[in-house]
Design a protein around this motif. Structure first.
Motif, PDB file in Angstrom:
ATOM      1  N   GLY A  29      20.962  58.810  59.214  1.00 29.66           N
ATOM      2  CA  GLY A  29      20.216  58.782  57.965  1.00 29.66           C
ATOM      3  C   GLY A  29      20.881  59.549  56.851  1.00 29.66           C
ATOM      4  O   GLY A  29      21.000  59.049  55.726  1.00 29.66           O
ATOM      5  N   VAL A  30      21.339  60.763  57.125  1.00 29.10           N
ATOM      6  CA  VAL A  30      21.960  61.597  56.097  1.00 29.10           C
ATOM      7  C   VAL A  30      23.457  61.312  55.987  1.00 29.10           C
ATOM      8  O   VAL A  30      24.016  61.278  54.886  1.00 29.10           O
ATOM      9  CB  VAL A  30      21.725  63.093  56.398  1.00 29.10           C
ATOM     10  CG1 VAL A  30      22.393  63.969  55.354  1.00 29.10           C
ATOM     11  CG2 VAL A  30      20.232  63.384  56.463  1.00 29.10           C
ATOM     12  N   GLY A  31      24.104  61.093  57.113  1.00 29.41           N
ATOM     13  CA  GLY A  31      25.545  60.919  57.123  1.00 29.41           C
ATOM     14  C   GLY A  31      26.010  59.477  57.035  1.00 29.41           C
ATOM     15  O   GLY A  31      27.150  59.188  57.403  1.00 29.41           O
ATOM     16  N   GLU A  32      25.160  58.585  56.556  1.00 33.02           N
ATOM     17  CA  GLU A  32      25.560  57.175  56.465  1.00 33.02           C
ATOM     18  C   GLU A  32      26.498  56.967  55.278  1.00 33.02           C
ATOM     19  O   GLU A  32      26.504  57.728  54.312  1.00 33.02           O
ATOM     20  CB  GLU A  32      24.328  56.274  56.327  1.00 33.02           C
ATOM     21  CG  GLU A  32      23.236  56.549  57.334  1.00 33.02           C
ATOM     22  CD  GLU A  32      23.708  56.422  58.774  1.00 33.02           C
ATOM     23  OE1 GLU A  32      24.724  55.729  59.016  1.00 33.02           O
ATOM     24  OE2 GLU A  32      23.075  57.013  59.645  1.00 33.02           O
ATOM     25  N   LEU A 116      24.241  51.028  59.291  1.00 29.64           N
ATOM     26  CA  LEU A 116      24.476  52.241  60.068  1.00 29.64           C
ATOM     27  C   LEU A 116      25.773  52.190  60.848  1.00 29.64           C
ATOM     28  O   LEU A 116      26.116  53.151  61.530  1.00 29.64           O
ATOM     29  CB  LEU A 116      23.310  52.476  61.038  1.00 29.64           C
ATOM     30  CG  LEU A 116      21.927  52.588  60.399  1.00 29.64           C
ATOM     31  CD1 LEU A 116      20.875  52.885  61.458  1.00 29.64           C
ATOM     32  CD2 LEU A 116      21.918  53.668  59.338  1.00 29.64           C
ATOM     33  N   GLN A 117      26.501  51.097  60.773  1.00 28.80           N
ATOM     34  CA  GLN A 117      27.766  50.959  61.463  1.00 28.80           C
ATOM     35  C   GLN A 117      28.798  50.398  60.502  1.00 28.80           C
ATOM     36  O   GLN A 117      28.478  49.824  59.472  1.00 28.80           O
ATOM     37  CB  GLN A 117      27.638  50.046  62.696  1.00 28.80           C
ATOM     38  CG  GLN A 117      26.762  50.633  63.797  1.00 28.80           C
ATOM     39  CD  GLN A 117      26.666  49.710  64.987  1.00 28.80           C
ATOM     40  OE1 GLN A 117      26.828  48.499  64.872  1.00 28.80           O
ATOM     41  NE2 GLN A 117      26.394  50.277  66.140  1.00 28.80           N
ATOM     42  N   ALA A 118      30.045  50.553  60.860  1.00 28.38           N
ATOM     43  CA  ALA A 118      31.126  50.069  59.996  1.00 28.38           C
ATOM     44  C   ALA A 118      31.510  48.633  60.304  1.00 28.38           C
ATOM     45  O   ALA A 118      32.517  48.151  59.803  1.00 28.38           O
ATOM     46  CB  ALA A 118      32.343  50.972  60.148  1.00 28.38           C
ATOM     47  N   GLN A 119      30.733  47.953  61.108  1.00 29.98           N
ATOM     48  CA  GLN A 119      31.038  46.578  61.472  1.00 29.98           C
ATOM     49  C   GLN A 119      29.735  45.802  61.607  1.00 29.98           C
ATOM     50  O   GLN A 119      28.678  46.382  61.812  1.00 29.98           O
ATOM     51  CB  GLN A 119      31.798  46.538  62.804  1.00 29.98           C
ATOM     52  CG  GLN A 119      31.037  47.168  63.961  1.00 29.98           C
ATOM     53  CD  GLN A 119      31.849  47.223  65.226  1.00 29.98           C
ATOM     54  OE1 GLN A 119      33.006  46.858  65.217  1.00 29.98           O
ATOM     55  NE2 GLN A 119      31.250  47.684  66.306  1.00 29.98           N
ATOM     56  N   PRO A 120      29.806  44.490  61.448  1.00 29.96           N
ATOM     57  CA  PRO A 120      28.583  43.690  61.589  1.00 29.96           C
ATOM     58  C   PRO A 120      28.112  43.649  63.027  1.00 29.96           C
ATOM     59  O   PRO A 120      28.885  43.830  63.970  1.00 29.96           O
ATOM     60  CB  PRO A 120      29.009  42.303  61.090  1.00 29.96           C
ATOM     61  CG  PRO A 120      30.484  42.269  61.300  1.00 29.96           C
ATOM     62  CD  PRO A 120      30.967  43.668  61.086  1.00 29.96           C
ATOM     63  N   GLY A 121      26.836  43.410  63.205  1.00 29.74           N
ATOM     64  CA  GLY A 121      26.242  43.305  64.530  1.00 29.74           C
ATOM     65  C   GLY A 121      25.123  42.295  64.507  1.00 29.74           C
ATOM     66  O   GLY A 121      24.846  41.654  63.490  1.00 29.74           O
ATOM     67  N   SER A 122      24.476  42.145  65.641  1.00 26.76           N
ATOM     68  CA  SER A 122      23.366  41.199  65.708  1.00 26.76           C
ATOM     69  C   SER A 122      22.213  41.691  64.838  1.00 26.76           C
ATOM     70  O   SER A 122      22.051  42.890  64.593  1.00 26.76           O
ATOM     71  CB  SER A 122      22.899  41.024  67.155  1.00 26.76           C
ATOM     72  OG  SER A 122      22.360  42.231  67.651  1.00 26.76           O
ATOM     73  N   LEU A 131      15.050  50.881  62.429  1.00 27.69           N
ATOM     74  CA  LEU A 131      13.749  51.356  62.891  1.00 27.69           C
ATOM     75  C   LEU A 131      13.852  52.749  63.487  1.00 27.69           C
ATOM     76  O   LEU A 131      13.010  53.624  63.221  1.00 27.69           O
ATOM     77  CB  LEU A 131      13.182  50.381  63.930  1.00 27.69           C
ATOM     78  CG  LEU A 131      11.868  50.800  64.602  1.00 27.69           C
ATOM     79  CD1 LEU A 131      10.735  50.855  63.582  1.00 27.69           C
ATOM     80  CD2 LEU A 131      11.511  49.834  65.734  1.00 27.69           C
ATOM     81  N   GLY A 132      14.889  52.982  64.294  1.00 24.23           N
ATOM     82  CA  GLY A 132      15.070  54.300  64.885  1.00 24.23           C
ATOM     83  C   GLY A 132      15.294  55.382  63.841  1.00 24.23           C
ATOM     84  O   GLY A 132      14.724  56.481  63.932  1.00 24.23           O
ATOM     85  N   THR A 133      16.119  55.092  62.827  1.00 25.28           N
ATOM     86  CA  THR A 133      16.340  56.062  61.755  1.00 25.28           C
ATOM     87  C   THR A 133      15.061  56.345  60.981  1.00 25.28           C
ATOM     88  O   THR A 133      14.767  57.493  60.621  1.00 25.28           O
ATOM     89  CB  THR A 133      17.427  55.541  60.800  1.00 25.28           C
ATOM     90  OG1 THR A 133      18.610  55.246  61.545  1.00 25.28           O
ATOM     91  CG2 THR A 133      17.751  56.575  59.744  1.00 25.28           C
ATOM     92  N   ILE A 136      12.853  58.644  63.005  1.00 24.63           N
ATOM     93  CA  ILE A 136      13.325  60.033  63.008  1.00 24.63           C
ATOM     94  C   ILE A 136      12.731  60.807  61.841  1.00 24.63           C
ATOM     95  O   ILE A 136      12.271  61.948  61.987  1.00 24.63           O
ATOM     96  CB  ILE A 136      14.865  60.061  62.970  1.00 24.63           C
ATOM     97  CG1 ILE A 136      15.434  59.603  64.315  1.00 24.63           C
ATOM     98  CG2 ILE A 136      15.379  61.460  62.646  1.00 24.63           C
ATOM     99  CD1 ILE A 136      16.941  59.440  64.320  1.00 24.63           C
ATOM    100  N   PHE A 137      12.691  60.178  60.669  1.00 20.21           N
ATOM    101  CA  PHE A 137      12.157  60.871  59.494  1.00 20.21           C
ATOM    102  C   PHE A 137      10.636  60.768  59.419  1.00 20.21           C
ATOM    103  O   PHE A 137       9.981  61.687  58.918  1.00 20.21           O
ATOM    104  CB  PHE A 137      12.781  60.300  58.219  1.00 20.21           C
ATOM    105  CG  PHE A 137      14.232  60.675  58.060  1.00 20.21           C
ATOM    106  CD1 PHE A 137      14.584  61.857  57.446  1.00 20.21           C
ATOM    107  CD2 PHE A 137      15.221  59.858  58.534  1.00 20.21           C
ATOM    108  CE1 PHE A 137      15.911  62.216  57.304  1.00 20.21           C
ATOM    109  CE2 PHE A 137      16.561  60.193  58.399  1.00 20.21           C
ATOM    110  CZ  PHE A 137      16.908  61.384  57.783  1.00 20.21           C
ATOM    111  N   ALA A 138      10.058  59.680  59.910  1.00 19.72           N
ATOM    112  CA  ALA A 138       8.602  59.527  59.856  1.00 19.72           C
ATOM    113  C   ALA A 138       7.901  60.493  60.801  1.00 19.72           C
ATOM    114  O   ALA A 138       6.760  60.908  60.534  1.00 19.72           O
ATOM    115  CB  ALA A 138       8.209  58.086  60.199  1.00 19.72           C
TER     116      ALA A 138
END
Length: 256
Positions: A29-32, A116-122, A131-133, A136-138
């Motif tokens: 979340g912070v380091g994206e 959240l990643q440097a590459q595409p994903g599903s 949702l996980g990020t 974490i803050f919620a």
């Protein structure tokens, strides 16, 4: 500089900023990459100033040589990157679960940009990581990050030798647990896919002229996503509980 801060105070601030800045560089979340560097730098400075009265007693004295100063700064950066990498690596739980669900629902070919990643994903994997990020803050889990920064100065004190062996062991165990938990979270969809594929195979054997693929593909997507949606609440709850347990490993040092 002396009228504003002594040399020892400047040295302590640099030591704290080296570790905290490295941790914030890796935190979810912070380091994206989409977070502006000025925001991350400002946050690191504010947190460093807030924690300076708390952790200044655990810092070493100002070295007499420039090489000694560089060595301490590099050591603190390495410690901060290691802590941040451990906290970020647990997000692979959701990436693994999302990839498994996408494979079992025939949606793995639908690639999307994952912020959240440097590459595409599903698409499902990107959705779960977002949702996980958010969770974490919620759930105020990010408050444990601050406690963990304070606790890290007790668990990994600058004056003590760097415990590289313990870091490596914990990193391997964390990645192993993350992969296993990712498979466990996707287990309902795995069980559904197994039963559904067996049933489709039996229908194809009993009725060879029936176009099983054209009938089974839409059902696989609809029913698979339905099972995934029904278990989404439990998936998020289990993930955030396990993530808080990992964060408490470092935060426990502040409490103890």
């Amino acid at each position: 500089m002396e009228p504003y801060a002594t040399a020892d105070q400047v040295w302590q601030g640099a030591m704290i900023f080296a570790r905290i800045g490295a941790v914030l560089l890796m935190l979810p979340g912070v380091g994206e990459s989409y977070v502006p560097p000025r925001i991350r730098l400002s946050l690191a400075l504010v947190v460093s100033l807030a924690l300076w009265p708390v952790v200044s007693g655990a810092l070493p004295a100002l070295p007499e040589t420039l090489g000694g100063m560089a060595g301490w700064i590099i050591r603190e950066v390495i410690v901060g990157l290691a802590i941040g990498a451990l906290l970020r690596s647990f997000l692979t739980v959701l990436a693994t679960a999302g990839e498994v669900v996408a494979l079992q629902t025939t949606l793995a070919f639908a690639q999307t940009a994952n912020p959240l990643q440097a590459q595409p994903g599903s698409t499902i994997s990107a959705f779960l990581m977002l949702l996980g990020t958010t969770l974490i803050f919620a759930t105020n889990t990010h408050h444990l990050f601050i406690a963990g920064l304070v606790g890290s100065y007790e668990l990994i004190a600058p004056a003590k030798p760097l415990v590289t062996g313990d870091f490596a062991t914990m990193a391997i165990r964390t990645l192993g647990d993350a992969f296993m938990l990712g498979i466990q979270l996707s287990a309902p969809v795995l069980v559904f896919a197994l039963i559904f594929n067996l049933a489709s195979g039996l229908v194809g054997r009993v009725m060879p002229a029936f176009q099983v693929y054209f009938a089974a593909a839409p059902l696989s997507i609809i029913l698979g996503l339905s099972v995934f949606a029904l278990g989404l609440g439990v998936m998020g709850t289990v993930f955030i509980d396990r993530y808080r347990a990992l964060a408490n490993v470092f935060a426990g040092g502040a409490g103890g």
